[in-house]
Design a protein around this motif. Structure first.
Motif, PDB file in Angstrom:
ATOM      1  N   ALA A  41       0.830  -1.236   0.054  1.00 21.83           N
ATOM      2  CA  ALA A  41       0.174   0.004  -0.187  1.00 21.83           C
ATOM      3  C   ALA A  41       0.923   1.165   0.192  1.00 21.83           C
ATOM      4  N   PRO A  42       0.230   2.604  -0.235  1.00 19.12           N
ATOM      5  CA  PRO A  42       1.096   3.704  -0.149  1.00 19.12           C
ATOM      6  C   PRO A  42       1.757   3.828   1.015  1.00 19.12           C
ATOM      7  N   MET A  43       1.508   3.524   2.195  1.00 20.05           N
ATOM      8  CA  MET A  43       2.269   3.664   3.535  1.00 20.05           C
ATOM      9  C   MET A  43       3.023   2.390   3.910  1.00 20.05           C
ATOM     10  N   ARG A  44       2.504   1.455   3.794  1.00 19.48           N
ATOM     11  CA  ARG A  44       3.589   0.043   4.155  1.00 19.48           C
ATOM     12  C   ARG A  44       2.613  -1.291   3.592  1.00 19.48           C
ATOM     13  N   VAL A  45       3.226  -2.284   3.635  1.00 19.45           N
ATOM     14  CA  VAL A  45       2.914  -3.419   3.255  1.00 19.45           C
ATOM     15  C   VAL A  45       1.791  -3.835   4.249  1.00 19.45           C
ATOM     16  N   ARG A  46       0.707  -4.233   3.716  1.00 19.88           N
ATOM     17  CA  ARG A  46      -0.630  -4.594   4.537  1.00 19.88           C
ATOM     18  C   ARG A  46      -0.892  -5.897   4.695  1.00 19.88           C
ATOM     19  N   GLY A  47       0.157  -6.895   4.070  1.00 20.64           N
ATOM     20  CA  GLY A  47      -0.129  -8.277   4.228  1.00 20.64           C
ATOM     21  C   GLY A  47       0.277  -9.113   2.937  1.00 20.64           C
ATOM     22  N   VAL A  48       0.126 -10.463   3.060  1.00 21.97           N
ATOM     23  CA  VAL A  48       0.545 -11.186   1.910  1.00 21.97           C
ATOM     24  C   VAL A  48      -0.741 -11.960   1.220  1.00 21.97           C
ATOM     25  N   LEU A  49      -0.499 -11.993  -0.096  1.00 23.79           N
ATOM     26  CA  LEU A  49      -1.682 -13.015  -0.724  1.00 23.79           C
ATOM     27  C   LEU A  49      -0.988 -14.302  -1.183  1.00 23.79           C
ATOM     28  N   ALA A  50      -1.394 -15.459  -0.771  1.00 22.14           N
ATOM     29  CA  ALA A  50      -1.118 -16.673  -1.221  1.00 22.14           C
ATOM     30  C   ALA A  50      -1.781 -17.249  -2.160  1.00 22.14           C
ATOM     31  N   LEU A  51      -1.230 -17.604  -3.444  1.00 22.14           N
ATOM     32  CA  LEU A  51      -1.935 -18.309  -4.534  1.00 22.14           C
ATOM     33  C   LEU A  51      -1.352 -19.541  -4.928  1.00 22.14           C
ATOM     34  N   GLU A  52      -2.373 -20.374  -5.125  1.00 23.07           N
ATOM     35  CA  GLU A  52      -2.126 -21.810  -5.436  1.00 23.07           C
ATOM     36  C   GLU A  52      -2.588 -22.056  -6.760  1.00 23.07           C
ATOM     37  N   PRO A  53      -2.077 -21.680  -8.118  1.00 24.32           N
ATOM     38  CA  PRO A  53      -2.958 -21.774  -9.350  1.00 24.32           C
ATOM     39  C   PRO A  53      -3.096 -23.233  -9.737  1.00 24.32           C
ATOM     40  N   GLN A  54      -4.057 -23.574 -10.423  1.00 19.13           N
ATOM     41  CA  GLN A  54      -4.187 -24.794 -11.123  1.00 19.13           C
ATOM     42  C   GLN A  54      -3.207 -25.116 -12.127  1.00 19.13           C
ATOM     43  N   ASN A  55      -2.905 -23.855 -13.022  1.00 15.03           N
ATOM     44  CA  ASN A  55      -2.059 -23.856 -14.055  1.00 15.03           C
ATOM     45  C   ASN A  55      -0.901 -22.952 -13.657  1.00 15.03           C
ATOM     46  N   ALA A  56       0.200 -23.535 -13.308  1.00 14.07           N
ATOM     47  CA  ALA A  56       1.343 -22.646 -12.861  1.00 14.07           C
ATOM     48  C   ALA A  56       2.091 -21.915 -14.049  1.00 14.07           C
ATOM     49  N   ARG A  57       1.795 -22.247 -15.367  1.00 16.25           N
ATOM     50  CA  ARG A  57       2.398 -21.553 -16.519  1.00 16.25           C
ATOM     51  C   ARG A  57       1.371 -20.068 -16.799  1.00 16.25           C
ATOM     52  N   TRP A  58       0.367 -20.123 -16.281  1.00 14.11           N
ATOM     53  CA  TRP A  58      -0.331 -18.819 -16.325  1.00 14.11           C
ATOM     54  C   TRP A  58       0.149 -17.878 -15.594  1.00 14.11           C
ATOM     55  N   MET A  59       0.596 -18.052 -14.560  1.00 20.57           N
ATOM     56  CA  MET A  59       1.425 -17.269 -13.592  1.00 20.57           C
ATOM     57  C   MET A  59       2.506 -16.571 -14.241  1.00 20.57           C
ATOM     58  N   GLN A  60       3.239 -17.183 -15.052  1.00 24.90           N
ATOM     59  CA  GLN A  60       4.374 -16.614 -15.804  1.00 24.90           C
ATOM     60  C   GLN A  60       4.056 -15.670 -16.886  1.00 24.90           C
ATOM     61  N   ILE A  61       2.829 -15.552 -17.474  1.00 27.28           N
ATOM     62  CA  ILE A  61       2.623 -14.517 -18.551  1.00 27.28           C
ATOM     63  C   ILE A  61       2.726 -13.203 -18.026  1.00 27.28           C
ATOM     64  N   PRO A  62       3.365 -12.270 -18.641  1.00 27.41           N
ATOM     65  CA  PRO A  62       3.529 -10.901 -18.345  1.00 27.41           C
ATOM     66  C   PRO A  62       2.213 -10.425 -18.094  1.00 27.41           C
ATOM     67  N   GLU A  63       1.259 -10.373 -19.009  1.00 22.76           N
ATOM     68  CA  GLU A  63      -0.019  -9.783 -18.856  1.00 22.76           C
ATOM     69  C   GLU A  63      -0.953 -10.418 -17.484  1.00 22.76           C
ATOM     70  N   GLN A  64      -0.784 -11.843 -17.023  1.00 25.34           N
ATOM     71  CA  GLN A  64      -1.452 -12.300 -16.190  1.00 25.34           C
ATOM     72  C   GLN A  64      -0.519 -11.456 -14.782  1.00 25.34           C
ATOM     73  N   GLN A  65       0.743 -11.429 -14.830  1.00 22.73           N
ATOM     74  CA  GLN A  65       1.343 -10.930 -13.735  1.00 22.73           C
ATOM     75  C   GLN A  65       1.027  -9.466 -13.464  1.00 22.73           C
ATOM     76  N   ARG A  66       0.775  -8.611 -14.637  1.00 25.69           N
ATOM     77  CA  ARG A  66       0.397  -7.273 -14.381  1.00 25.69           C
ATOM     78  C   ARG A  66      -0.912  -7.344 -13.696  1.00 25.69           C
ATOM     79  N   LEU A  67      -1.824  -7.916 -14.384  1.00 24.89           N
ATOM     80  CA  LEU A  67      -3.067  -8.087 -13.689  1.00 24.89           C
ATOM     81  C   LEU A  67      -3.336  -8.602 -12.258  1.00 24.89           C
ATOM     82  N   LEU A  68      -2.520  -9.565 -12.145  1.00 25.62           N
ATOM     83  CA  LEU A  68      -2.309  -9.930 -10.586  1.00 25.62           C
ATOM     84  C   LEU A  68      -1.669  -8.776  -9.737  1.00 25.62           C
ATOM     85  N   SER A  69      -0.872  -8.127 -10.254  1.00 26.94           N
ATOM     86  CA  SER A  69      -0.307  -6.944  -9.369  1.00 26.94           C
ATOM     87  C   SER A  69      -1.383  -5.714  -9.089  1.00 26.94           C
TER      88      SER A  69
END
Length: 912
Positions: free
Chosen positions: A622-650
């Motif tokens: 967040a603008p002031m500090r880190v507010r927590g951690v989001l843990a994701l377990e994707p069904q298809n790990a390759r999806w998380m390596q696509i730049p567009e998916q990474q930007r959308l996730l960000s």
């Protein structure tokens, strides 16, 4: 033909942005590498030029540090007086923001933008004062050094060994309308330091040993030049976007690397990274996914993602672009980001009769202003020689081609019984329709096959001589050529439209999911709700099981509990909570999550830290500090390596972090408000105890001692002392009763005992109760002869009248007149208490009914400000209103109303 119509949303955004810029003042920053380069002098010189042009210029803050030429340059400029603040017994001077807002000049000069204000000022930082000036439309000239820019503060500290505490956020620098770089070579600056033109002699000697060394000044000068160049480059990109400039302007070295599915893609990326390092320029790496490349197998796709990951690791900004024309997509991307050089890999033709021009030729034809660099291909082992063709061949879906053959066969069978009734021209249309259907259903390749099969079937079965490929009439050859051409063109167009429609649907789905999540998060009021919304969105958008981990007061992460029916009484939330329990939750490794939280870096799957882990741990910044951690377990790990998916996730993570920060500060504000109210209540009670209770107690003790010492006192003296003691005790009793009554009223502990009764009896009882309190004041009661019965609680309404009369007695002299009146107005009984005393304080007619509020904050009049608050609460419980106004020429008028209701009938009473 492309659609040239402008986007209405984009136009509206530009108009709003332009209106905001027009209403906001202009900020001009004079920027330098170090103190003494002449920033303040240049600012004053520019201000003098503005003054000569009849501009209203005011000098808000000037720090000359004893430099005579700077003081001389400031002559003739109006100076705004500084604000004197006593700090630890010493008078210090700060910029007077209120005086500047009141003076409201056209241009105001503020020196040393990074200065930290004293604690008694409105804003902690001087740049925040400047922001307020800009928001009201004032133009500002300001000065700042490179070491004060927040993003460069640590870099400067590592170079000079001196940590500068006063900083300016980067957005203030970036949003300035103009940056003037005031540059001075290090040798000249050192000479100015030696001549005493920067600091006093003793300070200059110490500065030369530490900060003002030639190596430090060289490094700071380079940082200032680069930071200015970066901002100018960003301004140029904004101008190009605003003016819709297509050609690339080669104002700065920059590169675009085109990554393909070939085996030498990683070699191209590494060579480009070395070239970018040599040129010290930014670079991008993109992969254009065409319909043909969508048929790649998993091995080829994984290799492309690894190449993009390598480029990102080497410092590139990566992206995946979807288009059926790779050369056009690369040219548009380069123009959009103003990238002057394009790096591509060399690839020889591997297909026989490949009539399509190579990628590099198509790119140079579309964007002749680009410099295209071709990386030589290193020979690969023989077993990988035809890897590219194998990757595509393995991905071919033969079922689609079989379907194309089946459609052509069905069309031929359908045409056979219709050939007696349909002309051959109509038969051509039927076969063309089949090609369109194949293109829509199966894609480009099967559509091409359908085009050839349709021409062959039409020739063999329906063109004389039938059941033969020979042609009796030469005109049918033209028909075949046109039919084949039209079929190929239609097949290509339909395949492209299908591809573009699929891309548009994916983009629309992502935008819709982003909107839905932001809308739901905007209504969340607790971290549990944010966690539930986040987990559901991650499951829906990324097909990933997700959990939210939030820190406690010590910074230790833990899983957020589900919202339950007790906390949120909505069936939808309870149902969603059940869904969460139904799906498997990822087995979170708290040690990895804690590392991601502490280091503010992503860890786990598809990252550089513990990439073998099956779960991705994403810190929520967040603008002031880190507010927590989001843990994701994707069904298809390759999806998380696509730049567009990474930007959308960000983007999703940023929304979650902002929601958590908003909820946090709402909670902080509520606690702060509660603490303020508690502190106010505490201070009021302490004041009551210390003044209104302690004073009567002290007097009682004194009079008791007097009685003990004066044993021979007369009966008259003893009676007078006892009377005074009784008055003091009654005052204490009234104070305690007010405190207890307010506590009971606030807690809802008092129930109304309403009865129908005349008002005269309550007023009579009230007058007997307040006889001693009113003293010699003249009391007038004006009541209509026939007032109806009213339903109210006798004891509580008596308390209201007693408090109003006691309030009038407190604030009026002994010769004052107090009137009690009553009148019926619109089914309401209106009762008034009017005095001719000094009246009410200005603008406090409403505030005096609040708890612990008095007409005068400091007064010798006893009381703690609860009487009128009790009156307001009692009247409101009866369904009435109470108000206070001042009487002309002087006096106070208190009025409260009681609903008349429907009084009971008096039938059965004996007639007179």
């Amino acid at each position: 033909m492309t659609n040239q119509r402008p986007d209405p949303d984009e136009l509206l955004s530009k108009i709003n942005e332009q209106e905001q810029r027009t209403a906001r003042g202009k900020l001009k920053i004079f920027f330098g590498a170090a103190a003494g380069v002449g920033k303040t002098y240049a600012m004053l010189a520019a201000a003098q030029q503005q003054r000569l042009q009849a501009v209203d210029v005011v000098l808000g803050v000037l720090e000359t540090h004893g430099r005579r030429e700077t003081e001389k340059m400031a002559q003739g400029l109006e100076r705004l007086p500084l604000k004197s603040i006593n700090y630890r017994g010493t008078d210090l001077y700060e910029f007077d923001l209120d005086a500047a807002l009141k003076r409201k000049p056209a241009l105001i000069l503020i020196d040393e933008l990074a200065h930290t204000n004293l604690s008694d000022t409105r804003h902690p930082k001087r740049w925040q004062d400047v922001e307020e000036l800009l928001n009201v439309g004032l133009d500002v000239y300001a000065t700042v050094n490179v070491q004060h820019i927040l993003s460069l503060n640590d870099v400067v500290g590592s170079i000079t060994g001196i940590q500068v505490r006063e900083t300016v956020p980067d957005h203030v620098f970036d949003e300035a309308n103009e940056i003037v770089l005031v540059d001075l070579p290090p040798d000249e600056l050192l000479q100015r330091l030696a001549d005493g033109k920067v600091y006093l002699p003793e300070q200059a000697k110490q500065a030369r040993r530490h900060f003002f060394r030639k190596g430090n000044l060289l490094a700071l000068r380079e940082l200032a030049l680069r930071r200015t160049a970066d901002r100018v480059d960003e301004q140029m990109r904004q101008y190009r976007r605003a003016q819709e400039v297509e050609p690339v302007w080669q104002a700065r070295e920059s590169m675009l690397v085109c990554v393909g599915p070939h085996t030498n893609a990683d070699q191209v990326v590494r060579n480009a990274a070395r070239l970018a390092a040599q040129l010290a320029c930014p670079w991008h790496a993109i992969y254009v996914e065409t319909p043909k490349l969508q048929r790649l197998n998993d091995v080829a796709r994984q290799r492309i993602l690894l190449v993009l990951k390598t480029a990102q690791t080497l410092g590139a900004e990566t992206a995946t672009v979807v288009d059926h024309n790779a050369a056009r997509a690369a040219a548009e991307y380069a123009r959009q980001h103003n990238l002057s050089r394009v790096v591509v890999g060399h690839r020889s033709k591997t297909r026989f009769l490949n009539w399509r021009k190579p990628f590099i030729e198509r790119l140079t034809r579309l964007a002749p202003e680009l410099d295209v660099i071709q990386i030589a291909q290193v020979p690969t082992p023989s077993r990988h020689k035809h890897a590219d063709a194998a990757n595509v061949a393995q991905a071919v879906n033969w079922q689609h081609y079989l379907g194309s053959i089946a459609v052509c066969a069905l069309t031929t069978l359908l045409m056979i019984p219709l050939q007696q009734t349909l002309d051959l021209a109509n038969g051509v249309m039927l076969f063309l329709l089949a090609v369109v259907g194949v293109a829509l259903r199966f894609g480009r390749g099967p559509a091409v096959l359908a085009a050839f099969l349709s021409v062959a079937a039409f020739d063999f079965f329906f063109v004389p001589p039938r059941l033969s490929f020979s042609v009796a009439d030469i005109q049918y050859l033209v028909t075949f050529v046109v039919m084949l051409s039209v079929a190929l063109v239609i097949g290509q167009l339909m395949a492209n439209l299908k591809f573009q429609a699929r891309v548009a649907n994916n983009r629309e789905a992502r935008a819709r999911e982003l909107y839905e999540m932001s809308r739901e998060l905007s209504t969340a009021l607790a971290p549990e709700q944010i966690a539930e919304i986040s987990e559901r969105s991650m499951q829906r958008v990324f097909n990933a099981n997700a959990v939210l981990l939030l820190p406690d007061l010590l910074g230790h992460l833990s899983l957020v509990n589900l919202p339950n029916a007790a906390a949120f009484s909505t069936n939808r939330l309870v149902g969603r909570s059940a869904q969460r329990l139904a799906r498997p939750l990822p087995k979170v490794d708290l040690s990895i999550a804690q590392w991601a939280y502490d280091h503010e870096q992503a860890a786990g799957l598809s990252t550089d830290t513990l990439p073998a882990a099956p779960i991705l741990y994403l810190p929520l910044k967040a603008p002031m500090r880190v507010r927590g951690v989001l843990a994701l377990e994707p069904q298809n790990a390759r999806w998380m390596q696509i730049p567009e998916q990474q930007r959308l996730l960000s983007t999703f993570a940023a929304l979650i972090a902002l929601a958590l920060e908003r909820v946090h500060y709402v909670d902080v504000a509520q606690h702060a408000q509660l603490n303020m109210e508690s502190e106010r209540l505490r201070n009021s009670v302490l004041a009551a105890v210390s003044h209104d209770l302690r004073t009567p107690l002290t007097a009682l003790i004194g009079f008791a001692d007097t009685l003990l010492m004066k044993r021979s006192a007369s009966v008259t003296e003893q009676q007078e002392i006892v009377r005074i003691m009784r008055d003091l005790a009654e005052r204490m009793n009234a104070l305690v009763n007010n405190l207890l009554d307010m506590a009971r009223l606030q807690a809802g502990g008092i129930k109304l005992n309403k009865q129908w009764q005349p008002l005269e009896e309550v007023i009579g009882t009230t007058l007997r109760t307040t006889e001693l309190t009113l003293g010699k004041r003249k009391l007038i009661v004006e009541l209509p002869p026939e007032l109806p019965l009213v339903e109210f609680d006798t004891t509580l309404i008596e308390r209201v009248l007693v408090n109003l009369l006691e309030n009038a007695a407190k604030y009026t002299p002994l010769q004052a007149t107090i009137r009690i009146t009553a009148v019926m107005r619109e089914n309401q009984l209106e009762i008034s208490v009017i005095d001719n005393g000094p009246g009410l304080p200005a603008d406090k007619e409403e505030a005096i009914f609040e708890k612990f509020t008095r007409g005068q904050s400091e007064s010798t009049t006893p009381g703690i400000g609860l009487g009128l608050a009790i009156c307001k609460t009692i009247v409101a419980a009866h369904g009435g209103l109470i108000r206070a106004t001042s009487v002309t020429p002087h006096g106070a008028h208190f009025t409260f109303t009681l609903p008349q209701g429907s009084p009971p009938s008096l039938e059965g009473n004996p007639s007179p």
